[in-house]
Every structure is written in C-alpha cells, then in structure tokens.
Design a protein around this motif. Structure first.
Motif, mmCIF file in Angstrom:
data_model
loop_
_atom_site.group_PDB
_atom_site.id
_atom_site.type_symbol
_atom_site.label_atom_id
_atom_site.label_comp_id
_atom_site.label_asym_id
_atom_site.label_seq_id
_atom_site.Cartn_x
_atom_site.Cartn_y
_atom_site.Cartn_z
ATOM 1 N N UNK A 358 -54.038 6.102 -45.712
ATOM 2 C CA UNK A 358 -55.305 6.769 -45.389
ATOM 3 C C UNK A 358 -55.283 7.171 -43.918
ATOM 4 N N UNK A 359 -55.355 8.461 -43.646
ATOM 5 C CA UNK A 359 -55.369 8.977 -42.284
ATOM 6 C C UNK A 359 -56.617 9.832 -42.091
ATOM 7 N N UNK A 360 -56.977 10.031 -40.833
ATOM 8 C CA UNK A 360 -58.192 10.784 -40.530
ATOM 9 C C UNK A 360 -57.927 11.786 -39.413
ATOM 10 N N UNK A 361 -58.527 12.955 -39.526
ATOM 11 C CA UNK A 361 -58.538 13.957 -38.461
ATOM 12 C C UNK A 361 -59.972 14.029 -37.953
ATOM 13 N N UNK A 362 -60.173 13.651 -36.705
ATOM 14 C CA UNK A 362 -61.525 13.520 -36.170
ATOM 15 C C UNK A 362 -62.133 14.867 -35.818
ATOM 16 N N UNK A 363 -63.461 14.870 -35.762
ATOM 17 C CA UNK A 363 -64.213 16.079 -35.455
ATOM 18 C C UNK A 363 -63.909 16.587 -34.057
ATOM 19 N N UNK A 364 -63.763 15.675 -33.106
ATOM 20 C CA UNK A 364 -63.641 16.068 -31.706
ATOM 21 C C UNK A 364 -62.248 15.736 -31.189
ATOM 22 N N UNK A 365 -61.359 16.719 -31.100
ATOM 23 C CA UNK A 365 -59.991 16.422 -30.654
ATOM 24 C C UNK A 365 -59.911 15.984 -29.203
ATOM 25 N N UNK A 366 -60.905 16.333 -28.381
ATOM 26 C CA UNK A 366 -60.856 15.969 -26.967
ATOM 27 C C UNK A 366 -60.875 14.460 -26.755
ATOM 28 N N UNK A 367 -61.593 13.746 -27.609
ATOM 29 C CA UNK A 367 -61.680 12.298 -27.441
ATOM 30 C C UNK A 367 -60.773 11.567 -28.417
ATOM 31 N N UNK A 368 -59.990 12.303 -29.205
ATOM 32 C CA UNK A 368 -59.099 11.684 -30.183
ATOM 33 C C UNK A 368 -57.664 11.566 -29.672
ATOM 34 N N UNK A 369 -57.362 12.177 -28.535
ATOM 35 C CA UNK A 369 -56.007 12.144 -27.996
ATOM 36 C C UNK A 369 -56.009 11.598 -26.578
ATOM 37 N N UNK A 370 -54.980 10.830 -26.254
ATOM 38 C CA UNK A 370 -54.829 10.297 -24.899
ATOM 39 C C UNK A 370 -54.393 11.420 -23.974
ATOM 40 N N UNK A 371 -55.187 11.752 -22.953
ATOM 41 C CA UNK A 371 -54.843 12.896 -22.097
ATOM 42 C C UNK A 371 -53.585 12.677 -21.272
ATOM 43 N N UNK A 372 -53.101 11.429 -21.183
ATOM 44 C CA UNK A 372 -51.896 11.129 -20.397
ATOM 45 C C UNK A 372 -50.622 11.172 -21.228
ATOM 46 N N UNK A 373 -50.754 11.420 -22.536
ATOM 47 C CA UNK A 373 -49.589 11.484 -23.421
ATOM 48 C C UNK A 373 -49.295 12.923 -23.813
ATOM 49 N N UNK A 374 -48.027 13.228 -23.977
ATOM 50 C CA UNK A 374 -47.641 14.552 -24.446
ATOM 51 C C UNK A 374 -47.881 14.660 -25.951
ATOM 52 N N UNK A 375 -47.813 15.889 -26.441
ATOM 53 C CA UNK A 375 -47.960 16.114 -27.878
ATOM 54 C C UNK A 375 -46.876 15.366 -28.645
ATOM 55 N N UNK A 376 -45.660 15.333 -28.096
ATOM 56 C CA UNK A 376 -44.571 14.598 -28.754
ATOM 57 C C UNK A 376 -44.907 13.119 -28.874
ATOM 58 N N UNK A 377 -45.514 12.541 -27.850
ATOM 59 C CA UNK A 377 -45.921 11.131 -27.912
ATOM 60 C C UNK A 377 -47.010 10.930 -28.957
ATOM 61 N N UNK A 378 -47.994 11.837 -28.970
ATOM 62 C CA UNK A 378 -49.165 11.686 -29.840
ATOM 63 C C UNK A 378 -48.782 11.795 -31.313
ATOM 64 N N UNK A 379 -48.012 12.815 -31.652
ATOM 65 C CA UNK A 379 -47.628 13.027 -33.049
ATOM 66 C C UNK A 379 -46.496 12.087 -33.452
ATOM 67 N N UNK A 380 -45.533 11.914 -32.546
ATOM 68 C CA UNK A 380 -44.367 11.109 -32.870
ATOM 69 C C UNK A 380 -44.669 9.642 -33.075
#
Length: 535
Positions: A358-380
């Motif tokens: 079970x995974x979720x995609x949140x309404x607000x991407x600004x607060x769902x991702x760590x701003x200090x991590x790259x996209x590769x870190x976030x998805x990987x």
C-alpha cells in the motif's frame, strides 16, 4: 475601469541555473521575451503546462525571482515603478501593500510554528497600520467571506490543524487583507472541492471588482480561468503561444496547443471493469484527531484491478480515511484488511511486505519530499527499502520511473526546489510506483498538473493497472477525473458515507442531494457558467 495598464511587463527574460558537473554551472532560459499588460479591475489568466513559466512570470510581477533564477532582461513596471531598479528595502515595502501573492502551495507558504491568525495580522498591522483589535476584526471578516468554519475561532488554529482547502482559502484571505493594487493568484483553487471553488472564485472576482485591483490568475484549468479572466495568455516552454479575450479564445483558439487544452476534458469515460475479488476492505472505521471525531463508521472496499473514487468537500474526511488505510492514523474502532488478512491499525505493527503493498501519493508534494535530497534519493529509497536494490539498481529504477511519468533522466540529480509544482507531483508518483505496490492511494494526484500532463498521468496509471493489476483509490474533487477513471464512487460528507455505488449509477441517479450539488458544481468550458451556478 481605466484601460491604462497598472502592471506592464515588457520583453521579460528569466534564466535558471543549470549545473553541468560539480565545478561549473550554466544558465537555462525559463522565460523568453514575454510581455503583458493588465489594468485596474481586470484579470489576466495565465495558462500553460507545468514548467511553462507561469509561476515564474507571476513572481516577476513582484520583482522577484526564485532561488537559482535571475531576471536577465526586460522591464517590470507596477504603477509607474520600475521594479528592477528598486532596492531590497523598497521591494519589501511594496510586497504585501501594493502587490500580494497567493501561492500554489499554502502548506509550504505558512509558518507551521505560528497560528493562522498571527500570520494574517502581520499583513494588516505592517502594511495597513491597523491596531490589533481592528486587524483582528478585518481577519475574521475575511475568514467569513471565505466560508471558513467558525470564523471567529478559525485563526487560532495552526496550519497543520486545518485541511488543505481551508488553508488555501486562509491564504487568499491573507492576500486580500492588505488591500493591494495587484494580486497574483497562483493556482488558488487547486486544493479546493468544486463547491468551495465556486465560492472562492466568486469572492476573488468580487474583490477585484470592488477594490479595483488588477490580477494575474495562474492556472492549468482553462474551465476555471474562463469564469474569472477578461483575457487569457497561453504559455509553453517560456514563450507566449497566444493571447485573446476569454470569449474569443474559447470560440476560436488560434493555436493547436490551445485547442488541445480545450479538448482534454472530453476524454472518453472508463469502461467499468468486471467484478473481482476484494483487495481492500474497510469496515466500520471511526477515527479522531485527539478528541475531535473525523470519521464515523465508514465502510469502503476496493476490488483488485479496480479504481475507487473518494469524493467530498474539503474537511469531509477523505485524506483521514487514507491515513487510516495506510496505518498512519490508528482508528478508534473498525478494521482494515488486505486480501482478507487484517492489517495492524498502526504502521509500526505492519510487516515490511504489508507496507510495500500500500503506497500513497500525497496532495501536497512540497511537504512530501525532503528538500535536501535529490530526486534519485527520494525515488531510489523506495526501491532500496522495499525491493532490496543496491545503489546502482535503485538509480536505474529511478530513471525508468522518471521516463514513465514524463521526466528526463537528468531530473534524478535535481532537488525539489528546482522543480515546478507539476514536476514535483510526478516525482511523488514515481516514488509510490518504485515499491511495486498492489494499491496506490492518489490524494488529489492530478491537482497540481496541467490538463494535458494530467491526462498523460491518468493514462500511465491506467496502463500500469492493465499490466500489473494495481488498484487505485483516487481522492479527488475533480468529477471529470472521476468520470474518466473510476469504477466505484464513495461520497463522504462530515466523515460519513452518504452515497456509494458504481460510477454510472452515482452519476445517473445520485442517492443524496449533496452528490447532485457536487456534479452540478463541476466547472464547464463556457462563458457565464459561474454566474449560472450562483444564480
């Protein structure tokens, strides 16, 4: 109103820093010679896909460029003031008093450590020199105009204690508090349900007419912009595609891209899938935040390979139900089961395999991702944690998923702050898919996307469903999306299920009057639709 422009932007060029290797950087054009003018009492709509430069243009109207960007050419003149020639102190005095900005993401714009009222009061106390009593009265009046619950007490809450739609309305109230000459609305109704959207659109239009302010209205929803804008400018890749009066553009779009935007809402409805065994079953779930009840004995089920749409106004409990299903909020009563096996109420009690499924995609991407991590870190990270991929495998998986959601591979090296709102949401979708889940909860998954990109995302999710048998729960206020992708629909109001059934039966013969109101409130691509609904 006078036709003399209050705001004039002439041949504007904006660039963003693009890194090439560790030691050097180059600049990439974001806006390429865009011009516009808007007079007092007028609204200019800015339309275009994610990354077209709409928000960059809106910020430039305030003499501002976001971090990593620079205004490198052209002029911005507001009320006779050339903003590019003002110093930092002069610009600070200008912003909030003569020009206000309603950001796309209210959750990222509010300070979580202060109450909503305190932040609204800052505007009137600093820029309108009101004492605290008069400033508070002004704030409560605006909360009431924005149809916020319990206006006198609403401002005492912190940003995280209200729904996304309520917070967006509070931000609109904060912008109006300073009675500015120019207001830049950047997707102000993105997070709102359709009934509240009508109210806010009417308030915005009335405020512009009453105050004589000029406005830029940025959106990817052409049907919404058509209800409020006098003229519409279409942008793509930082270039103006066309600009016409609203009626002329709807009747005679001059460019193929504009015609595509007009036609995207006529997408063919999904054919309901054949009945299948239940994947997820929620029975008698009640939940609360502290002592405040939010859900009341809710029953829903999702069949394998099917799509369930959860529909309801802001604050109805849709996202709370998603949190319960994911184990982020243990229910006070009731149960959640997956493939017939009961799930632990709390996430900590669930196995890694149950969490993966079970995974979720949140309404607000600004607060769902760590701003200090790259996209590769976030998805990987999802590929490493749930699938056991090593660093190289996780990076390969990230690049595959970025291509799937319509982003180039080189986005893997970017940080969230270097992405547009729509690009951030696509990264969040890629992260959810990285775990190879059985059920994906999409909480307003297309709200930050322009219609063409949203249509592509919906097509992508449908293709993955056909290939992998994934089930989806779509939390949405976009009934056009519900018509195109849902198999079953559940309508929530005040934390209770008031209507449920397959899509065709709910739309053809809604079982509750409120469901009919939601259907009637879906924006239509024609002039005067808002007036006809308000009449």
């Amino acid at each position: 109103m006078s036709a003399t422009p209050l705001l004039t932007i002439d041949d504007l060029h904006v660039e963003a820093r693009a890194r090439n290797g560790a030691a050097r950087a180059s600049w990439k054009a974001i806006l390429k010679g865009v011009s516009l003018g808007v007079a007092r009492g007028q609204v200019l709509g800015l339309i275009g896909e994610s990354g077209a430069g709409k928000s960059t243009l809106g910020l430039a109207a305030m003499g501002h460029a976001r971090r990593g960007c620079r205004i490198c050419g052209g002029e911005v003149v507001l009320g006779g003031l050339a903003l590019r020639h003002l110093d930092a102190a002069q610009l600070r005095d200008l912003r909030g008093r003569r020009v206000a900005y309603v950001a796309q993401s209210a959750a990222a714009a509010f300070n979580p450590a202060h109450t909503i009222l305190r932040q609204v009061l800052e505007v009137t106390q600093i820029h309108r020199d009101l004492d605290r009593r008069r400033a508070r009265e002004r704030a409560v009046q605006l909360f009431e105009r924005m149809a916020l619950p319990h206006p006198a007490a609403f401002g005492e809450r912190y940003p995280h204690e209200v729904s996304g739609g309520q917070l967006q309305r509070a931000m609109t109230a904060m912008a109006l508090a300073g009675e500015p000459d120019l207001i830049v609305f950047d997707e102000p109704t993105t997070a709102l349900d359709v009934t509240t959207q009508i109210e806010v659109l009417a308030i915005i239009r009335e405020a512009v007419r009453e105050t004589g302010a000029a406005a830029l209205y940025i959106s990817h929803d052409l049907a919404v912009v058509a209800q409020i804008a006098d003229r519409i400018k279409v942008l793509r890749d930082g270039v103006e595609i066309e600009e016409q009066g609203t009626g002329e553009l709807l009747a005679h779009p001059g460019h193929e891209y504009t015609r595509a935007l007009l036609g995207v809402r006529s997408a063919r409805a999904k054919t309901n899938a054949a009945p299948a065994a239940p994947l997820l079953v929620v029975r008698g779930v009640s939940a609360a935040y502290g002592r405040t009840p939010v859900l009341h004995e809710v029953d829903v089920s999702v069949q394998r390979g099917h799509n369930l749409a959860l529909v309801g106004e802001s604050g109805s409990g849709k996202s709370t139900l998603a949190r319960v299903i994911c184990g982020l909020l243990p229910p006070s009563s009731g149960s959640v089961s997956l493939d017939g096996a009961p799930l632990s109420p709390a996430l900590a009690g669930r196995s890694p395999e149950a969490r993966r499924r079970i995974q979720i995609v949140y309404q607000n991407p600004d607060v769902a991702m760590n701003p200090r991590h790259t996209v590769a870190d976030i998805v990987g990270r999802a590929a490493r944690v749930f699938l056991g991929r090593d660093a190289a495998g996780a990076l390969q998986r990230t690049r595959e998923l970025l291509r799937l959601v319509g982003l180039d591979e080189d986005y893997s090296a970017r940080y969230p702050g270097q992405l547009s709102g729509g690009q951030k949401q696509r990264v969040c979708i890629a992260r959810a898919l990285a775990a190879d889940p059985d059920l994906v909860i999409c909480d307003e998954v297309t709200s930050a996307l322009d219609p063409l990109v949203a249509d592509g995302i919906v097509a992508l999710l449908a293709a993955l469903q056909r290939e992998l048998g994934i089930s989806y729960i779509f939390i949405t206020h976009d009934l056009a999306l519900v018509r195109s992708i849902a198999d079953e629909v559940t309508v929530l109001r005040d934390g209770r299920v008031i209507d449920a059934g397959d899509r065709e039966s709910v739309f053809a013969a809604p079982g509750d009057g409120y469901t009919g109101q939601l259907i009637a409130a879906t924006p239509q691509m024609r002039l005067g639709w808002l007036d006809s609904v308000l009449a």
